[in-house]
Design a protein around this motif. Structure first.
Motif, short mmCIF file in Angstrom:
data_model
loop_
_atom_site.label_atom_id
_atom_site.label_comp_id
_atom_site.label_asym_id
_atom_site.label_seq_id
_atom_site.Cartn_x
_atom_site.Cartn_y
_atom_site.Cartn_z
N ASP A 132 0.52 -1.22 0.05
CA ASP A 132 -0.08 -0.03 0.07
C ASP A 132 0.93 1.41 0.19
O ASP A 132 0.65 2.14 -0.95
CB ASP A 132 -0.86 0.02 1.12
N ARG A 145 -3.92 -6.52 -1.14
CA ARG A 145 -4.68 -5.33 -1.30
C ARG A 145 -4.37 -4.06 -0.25
O ARG A 145 -3.97 -4.58 0.66
CB ARG A 145 -6.25 -5.59 -1.31
N ARG A 146 -4.91 -2.86 -0.74
CA ARG A 146 -4.56 -1.89 0.21
C ARG A 146 -5.09 -2.09 1.76
O ARG A 146 -5.91 -2.65 1.63
CB ARG A 146 -5.03 -0.62 -0.32
N THR A 149 -4.84 3.04 2.90
CA THR A 149 -5.43 4.17 2.08
C THR A 149 -6.83 3.45 1.68
O THR A 149 -6.89 2.16 1.60
CB THR A 149 -4.42 4.31 0.88
N ASP A 150 -7.59 4.46 1.37
CA ASP A 150 -8.92 3.94 0.54
C ASP A 150 -8.77 3.54 -0.79
O ASP A 150 -7.71 3.58 -1.27
CB ASP A 150 -9.61 5.06 0.85
N TYR A 151 -10.05 2.92 -1.24
CA TYR A 151 -9.70 2.34 -2.54
C TYR A 151 -9.61 2.93 -3.74
O TYR A 151 -9.31 2.82 -4.78
CB TYR A 151 -11.14 1.31 -2.83
N GLY A 152 -9.91 4.53 -3.51
CA GLY A 152 -9.95 5.55 -4.52
C GLY A 152 -8.52 6.02 -4.62
O GLY A 152 -8.27 6.99 -5.43
N PHE A 153 -7.39 5.70 -3.74
CA PHE A 153 -6.25 6.34 -3.45
C PHE A 153 -5.35 6.17 -4.79
O PHE A 153 -5.24 4.97 -5.39
CB PHE A 153 -5.67 5.99 -2.10
N MET A 170 -10.84 14.18 -1.44
CA MET A 170 -12.26 13.58 -1.46
C MET A 170 -12.87 14.66 -0.62
O MET A 170 -12.80 15.16 0.28
CB MET A 170 -11.98 12.14 -0.68
N TYR A 181 -14.33 12.12 -5.67
CA TYR A 181 -12.73 12.34 -5.79
C TYR A 181 -12.76 13.44 -6.66
O TYR A 181 -13.47 13.63 -7.77
CB TYR A 181 -11.85 11.24 -6.11
#
Length: 205
Positions: A132, A145-146, A149-153, A170, A181
């Motif tokens: 990440d 997976r991350r 951080t969030d999924y849209g990072f 965001m 975003y």
């Protein structure tokens, strides 16, 4: 057994057991750092755990490293080598000694090393964190997976070239009634704090 004798014993055991699989074995500040190639990383990890003369039963920590512009551009043994590395800290309860294990990723464009989650299952979330924050890929990790951080990072925030303000921001959009975003609207600026010094502070003139 004194610390010095214990470290000497460990150093001898590592040299004897691992042999040519050792790229570098350094002693600094009372701690041993073992560097191995990416090709030998998984095999060495299994040997460190299973060989009775080493018996590192526990992985305490694992993190990514970005050695680009190491120490703000100061001359360094790392600046001419690979950029990314994975560093682990191991503990042998049986022998009461510790070891730092380091492996450099071969490619700077797509850094990748083997996952050691199958050797020490405590590596799972640590490897996800290194992925990440640094973008280091761990081959055969079952759930890469991350984690922070969030999924849209976009990007990997612990890389030295990652901008302080990031790439996107965001916010909640009242018209769309959802979080969206958008490109960063904060203009980067350099702020130098004002330092106030008192005369004779601490008895110094």
């Amino acid at each position: 057994m004194s610390i010095t004798v214990s470290i000497d014993t460990l150093q001898t055991a590592l040299t004897t057991v691992l042999g040519e699989r050792i790229s570098k074995l350094e002693l600094a500040l009372g701690e041993l750092t073992l560097t191995v190639s990416a090709a030998h990383y998984l095999d060495v990890a299994q040997t460190l755990r299973d060989h009775p003369d080493l018996a590192f039963e526990q992985l305490l920590d694992l993190c990514g490293m970005d050695y680009s512009s190491y120490k703000d551009g100061a001359a360094s043994r790392f600046t001419d080598g690979p950029r990314y590395a994975v560093v682990s800290h191991l503990l042998s309860i049986s022998h009461n000694w510790r070891l730092r294990l380091r492996v450099f990723a071969v490619s700077d464009d797509m850094p990748q090393v083997a996952s050691i989650n199958g050797v020490w299952n405590s590596a799972n979330w640590f490897e996800r964190e290194a992925f990440d924050l640094f973008g280091i890929l761990f081959e055969n990790h079952t759930d890469l997976r991350r984690i922070l951080t969030d999924y849209g990072f976009i990007g990997h925030p612990f890389r030295k070239d990652f901008p302080t303000s990031g790439h996107v921001e965001m916010r909640y959009d009242a018209e769309q009634k959802r979080v969206i975003y958008q490109p960063v609207t904060i203009e980067p600026r350099e702020i130098t704090p004002r330092i106030v010094r008192e005369d004779n502070y601490g008895g110094l003139h």
